[in-house]
Design an enzyme around this catalytic site. Sequence first.
Site, short mmCIF file in Angstrom:
data_model
loop_
_atom_site.label_atom_id
_atom_site.label_comp_id
_atom_site.label_asym_id
_atom_site.label_seq_id
_atom_site.Cartn_x
_atom_site.Cartn_y
_atom_site.Cartn_z
N PHE A 148 0.83 -1.20 0.00
CA PHE A 148 0.00 0.00 0.00
C PHE A 148 0.87 1.26 0.00
O PHE A 148 0.42 2.33 0.36
CB PHE A 148 -0.92 0.00 1.23
N CYS A 161 -0.48 3.80 -10.61
CA CYS A 161 -1.39 2.83 -10.00
C CYS A 161 -2.87 3.14 -10.22
O CYS A 161 -3.61 2.30 -10.73
CB CYS A 161 -1.12 2.74 -8.51
N LYS A 201 -4.48 2.57 -13.84
CA LYS A 201 -4.54 1.17 -14.31
C LYS A 201 -5.37 0.31 -13.36
O LYS A 201 -6.12 -0.56 -13.80
CB LYS A 201 -3.13 0.60 -14.54
C1 UGA Z 1 -1.30 4.97 -4.63
C2 UGA Z 1 -1.92 4.68 -3.26
O1 UGA Z 1 -2.06 5.88 -2.48
C3 UGA Z 1 -1.04 3.68 -2.47
O2 UGA Z 1 -1.67 3.35 -1.24
C4 UGA Z 1 -0.86 2.42 -3.34
O3 UGA Z 1 -0.01 1.49 -2.71
C5 UGA Z 1 -0.23 2.79 -4.67
O4 UGA Z 1 -1.09 3.75 -5.34
C6 UGA Z 1 -0.09 1.54 -5.49
O5 UGA Z 1 -1.10 0.95 -5.86
O6 UGA Z 1 1.04 1.06 -5.67
P1 UGA Z 1 0.66 6.57 -5.51
O7 UGA Z 1 0.35 6.07 -6.89
O8 UGA Z 1 2.08 6.70 -5.09
O9 UGA Z 1 -0.05 5.64 -4.42
O10 UGA Z 1 0.01 8.02 -5.45
P2 UGA Z 1 -0.98 8.82 -4.47
O11 UGA Z 1 -0.23 9.53 -3.43
O12 UGA Z 1 -2.08 7.96 -4.03
O13 UGA Z 1 -1.55 9.92 -5.49
C7 UGA Z 1 -2.33 9.53 -6.64
C8 UGA Z 1 -2.83 10.76 -7.38
O14 UGA Z 1 -3.80 11.46 -6.60
C9 UGA Z 1 -1.74 11.78 -7.71
O15 UGA Z 1 -1.93 12.25 -9.02
C10 UGA Z 1 -1.97 12.87 -6.68
O16 UGA Z 1 -1.52 14.13 -7.07
C11 UGA Z 1 -3.49 12.84 -6.56
N1 UGA Z 1 -4.00 13.42 -5.28
C12 UGA Z 1 -3.70 12.83 -4.09
C13 UGA Z 1 -4.79 14.56 -5.32
O17 UGA Z 1 -5.09 15.13 -6.40
N2 UGA Z 1 -5.27 15.06 -4.14
C14 UGA Z 1 -5.01 14.48 -2.95
O18 UGA Z 1 -5.50 15.00 -1.90
C15 UGA Z 1 -4.20 13.34 -2.92
#
Ligand code: UGA
Length: 423
Positions: free
Chosen positions: A148, A256, A259
């Site tokens: 996660f 992540c 996809k």
């Molecule tokens: C995500 C999940 O948060 C992890 O728990 C999971 O393990 C991972 O995917 C995975 O499947 O391997 P990650 O892809 O690193 O992690 O990115 P996030 O921090 O979740 O951000 C995803 C997107 O949401 C980004 O584009 C980010 O900018 C956006 N976001 C996030 C927002 O626009 N607003 C927010 O408040 C938070």
Amino acid sequence: MGKIAVIGTGYVGLTTGACFAHLGHDVICADIDERKIAKLNKGEIPIHEPGLDRIVHEGRDTGKLLFVLGAEAAARHCEFVYLCVPTPEGADGSADLSYIEAAARQIGPVLPADAVVINKSTVPVGSTRVVERALGRSDVAVVSNPEFLREGSAVNDFLKPDRVVIGADDQSAAVRVASLYVGVPAPLMVTDPASAETIKYACNAFLATKLSFVNAVAAICEAVGADVKDVILGMGYDRRIGHEFLKPGPGWGGSCFPKDSKALIRIAEDHGYDFHLMRGVVSVNEEQFERTAEKVVQMAGGSVDGVKIGAWGIAFKANTDDVRESPALEILGRLARQGAIVRAYDPAVSSPMDDFEVVTDPYAACEGADVLIVLTEWDEFKWLDMDKVRDLMAEPRVVDARNLLDRSALQRRGFSYVGIGRA
Ligand code: UGA
């Protein structure tokens, strides 16, 4: 302490390997990329991930972390083998399992008796069975142990997770995998493989839903004259909702969420359930890219043909150099296709891009620009000299797709400012 092989040295694999070595285990990480292994063996870290270099160096110094070429070389002597290879989106939206199957086929013949193979990659429900078949070993248990971790805080997320989930039919294999996490302060739950695999998808899908929801609320705020910053603050105080993952932005991306959302829609469809809620979540996100690009077009006076656009942020979020499925690429690509001349800066990205020029200085991106767009929430953007930026730009106009900058301070300096969800 157990001997662990980690197959695949991407964000997940390298973090997993280095963190297990930090916890005291003997770890051998393998990859098929010869150059990557050569780099790691010289102590060079191929990705930008806070804190990872420190624990990789620590592991190399103590001899607990080794890097080898090829899965067989790593798996041959290991009691535990973690599969951390990619599961990219296939042509039909489903997850492509070919890397996992290939790795399992390679290690099957060389694994020691009674080894445990652990799936850490995000895999469709039922993949534990696929790995069992590819291994062809009745004495080897296959366990699901989804990760996660977030890019940008991967090491911390591994060492201090919210929970550890283990999915296994064989209880003794589950207990052996659980023993690897001794010293990790988190609740540990054991369930069956299908439930563990579903937990991982459901979490990412839920978080993506939360983000599309808040981006939709931001659109409503713009229409009714409300300020989304206050709206999310008021919502977040409700403990059932919480403040986390409630920030509107240019749309969500990364390696992540896009996809995994599509894969879960596909998994549901394959099992006779139309997950139309999730289809809506994905289409709201695509609209968000379009709405954000349109803000730039409107600010430029209705067309960006021949217009110079400066951009801050290329990575899909702050604290990473990862540009996979980055909203910045989506939005800048749309603007470039409408004739905009884009120069972009990102503190962690310097490689050339197809649709726009990449510069190595935030001020260089603003030179002669008619509009500046902020696409990634890097903290350093808050502390740049905005008087200098105003003087460099042809027109002092900012589209702040992360609501990162201080709106009133910019307006006092003569900037036109448009954020997300703020009238
Ligand atoms: C995500 C999940 O948060 C992890 O728990 C999971 O393990 C991972 O995917 C995975 O499947 O391997 P990650 O892809 O690193 O992690 O990115 P996030 O921090 O979740 O951000 C995803 C997107 O949401 C980004 O584009 C980010 O900018 C956006 N976001 C996030 C927002 O626009 N607003 C927010 O408040 C938070």
